[in-house]
Design an enzyme around this catalytic site. Structure first.
Site, PDB file in Angstrom:
ATOM      1  N   ARG A 128       0.281  -1.523   0.195  1.00 58.93           N
ATOM      2  CA  ARG A 128      -0.259   0.163  -0.121  1.00 58.93           C
ATOM      3  C   ARG A 128       0.544   0.856   0.185  1.00 58.93           C
ATOM      4  O   ARG A 128       0.403   2.467  -0.744  1.00 58.93           O
ATOM      5  CB  ARG A 128      -1.041  -0.153   1.492  1.00 58.93           C
ATOM      6  CG  ARG A 128      -2.134  -1.201   0.787  1.00 58.93           C
ATOM      7  CD  ARG A 128      -2.929  -0.968   2.229  1.00 58.93           C
ATOM      8  NE  ARG A 128      -3.715   0.796   2.226  1.00 58.93           N
ATOM      9  CZ  ARG A 128      -4.528   1.388   3.073  1.00 58.93           C
ATOM     10  NH1 ARG A 128      -4.258   0.446   4.573  1.00 58.93           N
ATOM     11  NH2 ARG A 128      -5.039   2.023   3.178  1.00 58.93           N
ATOM     12  N   TYR A 142      -8.079  14.876  -6.732  1.00 57.01           N
ATOM     13  CA  TYR A 142      -8.279  16.729  -6.255  1.00 57.01           C
ATOM     14  C   TYR A 142      -7.106  17.094  -4.702  1.00 57.01           C
ATOM     15  O   TYR A 142      -7.322  15.759  -3.778  1.00 57.01           O
ATOM     16  CB  TYR A 142      -9.896  16.658  -5.888  1.00 57.01           C
ATOM     17  CG  TYR A 142     -10.458  16.017  -5.075  1.00 57.01           C
ATOM     18  CD1 TYR A 142     -11.056  14.829  -5.371  1.00 57.01           C
ATOM     19  CD2 TYR A 142     -11.020  15.850  -3.669  1.00 57.01           C
ATOM     20  CE1 TYR A 142     -12.125  13.302  -4.786  1.00 57.01           C
ATOM     21  CE2 TYR A 142     -11.520  15.080  -2.449  1.00 57.01           C
ATOM     22  CZ  TYR A 142     -12.069  13.711  -3.382  1.00 57.01           C
ATOM     23  OH  TYR A 142     -12.386  13.044  -2.504  1.00 57.01           O
ATOM     24  N   MET A 144      -7.181  18.098  -1.289  1.00 62.34           N
ATOM     25  CA  MET A 144      -8.253  18.610   0.595  1.00 62.34           C
ATOM     26  C   MET A 144      -7.353  18.942   1.777  1.00 62.34           C
ATOM     27  O   MET A 144      -6.116  18.427   1.855  1.00 62.34           O
ATOM     28  CB  MET A 144      -9.381  17.007   0.060  1.00 62.34           C
ATOM     29  CG  MET A 144      -8.332  16.438   1.110  1.00 62.34           C
ATOM     30  SD  MET A 144     -10.138  14.918   1.159  1.00 62.34           S
ATOM     31  CE  MET A 144     -10.722  15.676   2.808  1.00 62.34           C
ATOM     32  N   ASP A 145      -7.867  19.339   2.133  1.00 60.91           N
ATOM     33  CA  ASP A 145      -7.728  20.021   3.491  1.00 60.91           C
ATOM     34  C   ASP A 145      -8.920  19.221   4.718  1.00 60.91           C
ATOM     35  O   ASP A 145      -9.598  18.974   4.483  1.00 60.91           O
ATOM     36  CB  ASP A 145      -7.554  21.019   3.440  1.00 60.91           C
ATOM     37  CG  ASP A 145      -7.041  22.069   3.787  1.00 60.91           C
ATOM     38  OD1 ASP A 145      -5.785  21.849   2.998  1.00 60.91           O
ATOM     39  OD2 ASP A 145      -6.440  23.725   3.104  1.00 60.91           O
ATOM     40  N   HIS A 169     -15.839   6.661   8.478  1.00 57.40           N
ATOM     41  CA  HIS A 169     -15.250   7.096   6.897  1.00 57.40           C
ATOM     42  C   HIS A 169     -14.725   5.416   5.775  1.00 57.40           C
ATOM     43  O   HIS A 169     -15.481   5.397   5.019  1.00 57.40           O
ATOM     44  CB  HIS A 169     -14.286   8.226   6.502  1.00 57.40           C
ATOM     45  CG  HIS A 169     -12.997   7.878   5.144  1.00 57.40           C
ATOM     46  ND1 HIS A 169     -13.312   8.636   4.572  1.00 57.40           N
ATOM     47  CD2 HIS A 169     -11.642   7.761   5.298  1.00 57.40           C
ATOM     48  CE1 HIS A 169     -12.779   8.890   3.875  1.00 57.40           C
ATOM     49  NE2 HIS A 169     -11.618   7.827   3.867  1.00 57.40           N
ATOM     50  N   GLN A 182      -8.323   3.735  -4.302  1.00 57.27           N
ATOM     51  CA  GLN A 182      -8.263   5.193  -3.497  1.00 57.27           C
ATOM     52  C   GLN A 182      -6.468   5.195  -3.671  1.00 57.27           C
ATOM     53  O   GLN A 182      -5.896   4.563  -2.556  1.00 57.27           O
ATOM     54  CB  GLN A 182      -8.861   5.567  -2.353  1.00 57.27           C
ATOM     55  CG  GLN A 182      -8.832   5.294  -1.012  1.00 57.27           C
ATOM     56  CD  GLN A 182      -8.641   3.738  -1.184  1.00 57.27           C
ATOM     57  OE1 GLN A 182      -8.381   2.582  -1.639  1.00 57.27           O
ATOM     58  NE2 GLN A 182      -8.401   3.176   0.769  1.00 57.27           N
ATOM     59  N   SER A 220     -16.057  14.090   6.575  1.00 59.30           N
ATOM     60  CA  SER A 220     -15.954  15.251   5.585  1.00 59.30           C
ATOM     61  C   SER A 220     -17.010  16.268   5.772  1.00 59.30           C
ATOM     62  O   SER A 220     -16.627  17.690   5.176  1.00 59.30           O
ATOM     63  CB  SER A 220     -16.292  14.838   4.346  1.00 59.30           C
ATOM     64  OG  SER A 220     -15.370  13.322   3.648  1.00 59.30           O
TER      65      SER A 220
HETATM   66  C1  VOV Z   1     -12.058   3.786  -1.814  1.00 58.56           C
HETATM   67  C2  VOV Z   1     -12.164   3.560  -0.513  1.00 58.56           C
HETATM   68  C3  VOV Z   1     -11.446   4.247   0.616  1.00 58.56           C
HETATM   69  C4  VOV Z   1     -11.382   3.273   1.593  1.00 58.56           C
HETATM   70  C5  VOV Z   1     -11.226   1.671   2.464  1.00 58.56           C
HETATM   71  C6  VOV Z   1     -10.760   4.409   2.596  1.00 58.56           C
HETATM   72  C7  VOV Z   1     -10.420   3.938   4.233  1.00 58.56           C
HETATM   73  C8  VOV Z   1      -9.308   5.324   4.759  1.00 58.56           C
HETATM   74  C9  VOV Z   1      -9.186   4.164   6.165  1.00 58.56           C
HETATM   75  C10 VOV Z   1      -8.752   3.849   6.380  1.00 58.56           C
HETATM   76  C11 VOV Z   1      -8.454   5.724   6.732  1.00 58.56           C
HETATM   77  C12 VOV Z   1      -7.455   6.218   7.402  1.00 58.56           C
HETATM   78  C13 VOV Z   1      -5.768   4.728   8.239  1.00 58.56           C
HETATM   79  C14 VOV Z   1      -5.559   5.057   6.751  1.00 58.56           C
HETATM   80  O1  VOV Z   1      -5.216   3.933   5.590  1.00 58.56           O
HETATM   81  O2  VOV Z   1      -4.838   6.432   6.743  1.00 58.56           O
HETATM   82  C15 VOV Z   1      -8.121   6.834   5.036  1.00 58.56           C
HETATM   83  C16 VOV Z   1      -8.034   7.699   5.941  1.00 58.56           C
HETATM   84  C17 VOV Z   1      -8.082   9.588   4.826  1.00 58.56           C
HETATM   85  N1  VOV Z   1      -8.887   9.320   4.274  1.00 58.56           N
HETATM   86 FE1  VOV Z   1      -9.859   7.486   2.697  1.00 58.56          FE
HETATM   87  N2  VOV Z   1     -10.459   5.718   2.025  1.00 58.56           N
HETATM   88  C18 VOV Z   1     -11.420   5.531   1.124  1.00 58.56           C
HETATM   89  C19 VOV Z   1     -12.101   7.062   0.123  1.00 58.56           C
HETATM   90  C20 VOV Z   1     -11.061   8.020  -0.186  1.00 58.56           C
HETATM   91  C21 VOV Z   1     -12.252   8.955  -0.413  1.00 58.56           C
HETATM   92  C22 VOV Z   1     -12.748   9.714  -1.601  1.00 58.56           C
HETATM   93  C23 VOV Z   1     -11.342  10.299   0.650  1.00 58.56           C
HETATM   94  C24 VOV Z   1     -11.560  11.727   0.365  1.00 58.56           C
HETATM   95  C25 VOV Z   1     -12.616  12.702   1.228  1.00 58.56           C
HETATM   96  C26 VOV Z   1     -13.656  12.983   0.815  1.00 58.56           C
HETATM   97  O3  VOV Z   1     -14.536  13.689   1.220  1.00 58.56           O
HETATM   98  O4  VOV Z   1     -13.591  13.616  -0.518  1.00 58.56           O
HETATM   99  C27 VOV Z   1     -10.391  10.233   1.493  1.00 58.56           C
HETATM  100  C28 VOV Z   1      -9.467  10.740   1.976  1.00 58.56           C
HETATM  101  C29 VOV Z   1      -9.006   9.817   2.540  1.00 58.56           C
HETATM  102  C30 VOV Z   1      -8.328  11.158   3.570  1.00 58.56           C
HETATM  103  C31 VOV Z   1      -7.960  12.722   3.426  1.00 58.56           C
HETATM  104  C32 VOV Z   1      -7.585  10.129   4.979  1.00 58.56           C
HETATM  105  C33 VOV Z   1      -5.851  10.742   6.033  1.00 58.56           C
HETATM  106  C34 VOV Z   1      -6.684  11.254   7.187  1.00 58.56           C
HETATM  107  C35 VOV Z   1      -6.159  11.839   8.248  1.00 58.56           C
HETATM  108  O5  VOV Z   1      -6.185  12.579   8.991  1.00 58.56           O
HETATM  109  O6  VOV Z   1      -4.887  11.011   8.293  1.00 58.56           O
HETATM  110  N3  VOV Z   1     -10.614   8.711   1.887  1.00 58.56           N
HETATM  111  N4  VOV Z   1      -8.916   6.226   4.379  1.00 58.56           N
END
Ligand code: VOV
EC number: 1.3.98.5
Length: 246
Positions: A128, A142, A144-145, A169, A182, A220
């Site tokens: 990963r 895109y 993001m913050d 999430h 992603q 979000s």
């Molecule tokens: C496609 C599916 C998908 C899946 C399974 C998933 C899962 C996960 C997990 C388990 C974790 C936490 C541990 C890690 O792995 O970091 C995250 C973390 C994160 N994500 Fe996510 N995310 C997805 C998808 C996904 C999307 C579509 C977005 C955009 C959000 C949106 O509103 O437009 C996103 C954003 C993020 C971000 C910015 C972070 C970091 C946050 C922080 O503060 O560190 N993410 N995400």
């Protein structure tokens, strides 16, 4: 008292590089000149493919829909220096003379240690952190913050609360398993936003559906701030010549 920062695992360095084709000057040069520029560009793609085959990096190329850009590259390399070297090599090529910068974004593949952890040296974690990017039909990118305004300040929430919100999430994300892939890259200190979000899908509508559904997740809904969105269609090497033919 300050909230506790989360530890991150960081992998390959990442450059999203978006360019607009100057079709007017592209049409003005001779067929031979165009052909040699295309051949040289395809040679570069072949060279990057061999880097990918050796698992020393990865890249993809998409055709952007709309006027924001024409081409969207995403490059991954083990070091920031290698990223710069490949960008410079590309900029020196003939084809790059016909490209105008549209947008770029610098970041690093990131996993944050919120949930239950696999060891950092587990092969699945390493995969990963050093992903071979999927060549799926569609890609969306895109930046993001996380908001920090008044009561809505991600950075003053305590660790447990943030972990809980990210767990919610991830539950939404997991519904799209097999449909959307992603790659989250962190860009603190590197670029204008805090994260880059890159999504791949076979069916372009799944990109809209996941982003929309996630808007309702508290993380979000309350804390997400978003930059420009770019969406594109895959451009495999074998389609480069017809795409560039004028
Ligand atoms: C496609 C599916 C998908 C899946 C399974 C998933 C899962 C996960 C997990 C388990 C974790 C936490 C541990 C890690 O792995 O970091 C995250 C973390 C994160 N994500 Fe996510 N995310 C997805 C998808 C996904 C999307 C579509 C977005 C955009 C959000 C949106 O509103 O437009 C996103 C954003 C993020 C971000 C910015 C972070 C970091 C946050 C922080 O503060 O560190 N993410 N995400």
């Amino acid at each position: 008292m300050a909230a506790e920062a989360v530890e991150t695992l960081d992998g390959w360095y990442c450059l999203h590089d978006l360019r607009t084709i100057d079709w007017t000057s592209w049409k003005m040069v001779s067929d031979e000149e165009r052909k040699s520029a295309v051949d040289e560009f395809k040679d570069l793609l072949t060279k990057w493919e061999s880097v990918e085959a050796d698992e020393n990096g990865s890249h993809v190329l998409y055709k952007v829909v709309g006027q924001k850009a024409d081409l969207m590259f995403m490059f991954l390399r083990p070091t920031m220096n290698e990223l710069t070297d490949m960008e410079t090599e590309f900029n020196k090529s003939k084809f790059a003379e016909f490209l105008k910068p549209a947008y770029s974004y610098v970041s690093v593949v990131e996993l944050s240690k919120y949930g239950p952890q696999r060891p950092a040296d587990d092969p699945r974690t390493l995969e990963r952190l050093h992903p071979i990017l999927p060549k799926w039909e569609h890609m969306c990118f895109y930046p993001m913050d996380k908001r920090r305004q008044g009561e809505e300040n991600w950075y003053s929430l305590d660790f447990k609360e943030r972990a809980k919100l990210l767990y919610e999430h991830s539950k939404t994300g997991r519904k799209y398993a097999g449909e959307v892939k992603q790659v989250i890259t962190g860009s603190f200190g590197f670029d204008d936003w805090e994260w880059g979000v890159t999504l791949f899908a076979h069916d372009v509508l799944q990109l809209k559906k996941i982003v929309y559904e996630m808007r309702f997740d508290e993380v979000s809904a309350k804390y997400g701030e978003f930059g420009e969105f770019f969406v594109g269609n895959h451009l495999p090497k074998e389609d480069v010549s017809p795409y560039l033919s004028v």
